[in-house]
Design an enzyme around this catalytic site. Structure first.
Site, PDB file in Angstrom:
ATOM      1  N   HIS A 114      -0.614   7.494   4.423  1.00 30.27           N
ATOM      2  CA  HIS A 114       0.310   7.265   4.028  1.00 30.27           C
ATOM      3  C   HIS A 114       1.438   8.476   4.094  1.00 30.27           C
ATOM      4  O   HIS A 114       1.098   8.695   2.824  1.00 30.27           O
ATOM      5  CB  HIS A 114       0.268   6.214   4.609  1.00 30.27           C
ATOM      6  CG  HIS A 114       0.772   4.678   4.664  1.00 30.27           C
ATOM      7  ND1 HIS A 114       0.239   4.103   5.697  1.00 30.27           N
ATOM      8  CD2 HIS A 114      -0.858   4.419   4.109  1.00 30.27           C
ATOM      9  CE1 HIS A 114      -0.796   3.578   5.868  1.00 30.27           C
ATOM     10  NE2 HIS A 114      -1.118   2.788   4.787  1.00 30.27           N
ATOM     11  N   ASN A 158       2.477  -2.842   8.276  1.00 32.08           N
ATOM     12  CA  ASN A 158       3.588  -3.585   7.638  1.00 32.08           C
ATOM     13  C   ASN A 158       4.042  -2.548   6.069  1.00 32.08           C
ATOM     14  O   ASN A 158       4.943  -3.105   6.090  1.00 32.08           O
ATOM     15  CB  ASN A 158       2.910  -4.668   6.644  1.00 32.08           C
ATOM     16  CG  ASN A 158       2.443  -6.229   6.608  1.00 32.08           C
ATOM     17  OD1 ASN A 158       3.095  -6.005   7.625  1.00 32.08           O
ATOM     18  ND2 ASN A 158       1.000  -6.298   7.469  1.00 32.08           N
ATOM     19  N   ALA A 169       1.142  -1.396  -0.069  1.00 33.97           N
ATOM     20  CA  ALA A 169       0.104  -0.322   0.273  1.00 33.97           C
ATOM     21  C   ALA A 169       0.577   1.415   0.226  1.00 33.97           C
ATOM     22  O   ALA A 169       0.311   2.004  -0.322  1.00 33.97           O
ATOM     23  CB  ALA A 169      -0.683   0.016   1.285  1.00 33.97           C
TER      24      ALA A 169
END
Length: 274
Positions: free
Chosen positions: A225, A195, A127
């Site tokens: 993020h 992760n 991602a």
């Protein structure tokens, strides 16, 4: 022998959830150079039923059997059973795609074992974006790497760190910072959630020097993020807003697509990116 006479590489998938099932669907479409060899899951009967419902023909085997059936093993299982798939794959010299990058942080000896057996361990971008740039910057000197992750509260519910520290994310009306520390600490406390932090740490300055903040944010609908990197060769900030998977909000829809792109990169004659 795990490959056919045409040289097509066989792929085994460990886990049939929000990542494994989309990858299985794609492999079932018979992309050039790759074939679906086997699936493994903790609940083999449920996995077989899901495959049948999707019209996907593939044997469902025990977690530890994938390495005997496939040249490429895709790991996308809960961290609790990580070793059951990864250790046999490395011992057999397979190409191992690891999605549970957080679990890898405490098992970096697997890389030394892979060197001995001829295995390859690949962590797809998942991602996150910008790992190519981080890896390139790491060939010089990186001064700092910081990741700030914001997720809808439901995407963090049940994380061990929250339970250990009695932090509730239910009913939030404003953003709440639930963690600040190193990527290593974050990966242990949020094994199903960050992760991306582990992958960033492995690409850059390591898990102890990579700074991580995690926010439960009721104002966002996407897993967000933000990466900040300061190096002698570059300085950059990147933000990605991933759409959560409908099946598992802890996982973004981009993650299985990243696995597919990674698999294609193993067989395509032209590869873009580091």
């Amino acid at each position: 022998m795990t490959s056919d006479r045409s040289g097509t590489l066989s792929v085994g998938i460990g886990g049939l959830g929000a990542i494994g099932l989309p990858v299985a669907r794609w492999l079932a479409s018979r992309p050039p150079g790759l074939r679906l060899a086997a699936i493994s899951a903790r609940d083999r009967d449920r996995a077989a039923a899901r495959l049948a419902a999707e019209g996907i023909a593939a044997p469902v085997v025990a977690l530890g059997e994938l390495a005997a059936r496939a040249e490429i093993v895709v790991e996308c299982v809960p961290a609790a059973v990580f070793d059951e798939i990864t250790r046999p794959a490395v011992a057999a010299g397979r190409i191992l795609l690891v999605l549970s990058a957080g679990a890898l942080l405490d098992r970096l000896a697997l890389a030394e074992e892979a060197r001995r057996t001829g295995a390859r361990i690949i962590v797809p971008s998942g991602a996150l974006l910008g790992l190519d740039a981080v890896r390139a910057a790491a060939q010089g000197s990186i001064r700092s790497v910081r990741l700030v992750t914001r997720k809808p509260p439901g995407g963090l519910a049940g994380a061990p760190y929250l339970e250990q520290h009695r932090i509730s994310v239910e009913g939030l009306t404003a953003p709440l910072r639930v963690f600040a520390g190193s990527a290593r600490e974050g990966a242990r406390g949020f094994p199903a959630n960050v992760n991306v932090a582990a992958a960033l740490a492995l690409a850059g300055v390591g898990p102890d020097a990579t700074e991580l903040e995690i926010w439960a944010d009721p104002t966002v609908t996407r897993n967000t993020h933000r990466i900040e990197v300061d190096a002698d060769s570059t300085r950059f900030t990147m933000t990605v807003e991933g759409v959560p998977s409908a099946e598992n909000p802890r996982t973004g829809r981009l993650t299985p697509l990243s696995v597919i792109a990674c698999l294609k990169g193993l067989v395509d004659p032209l590869r873009i990116g580091t």
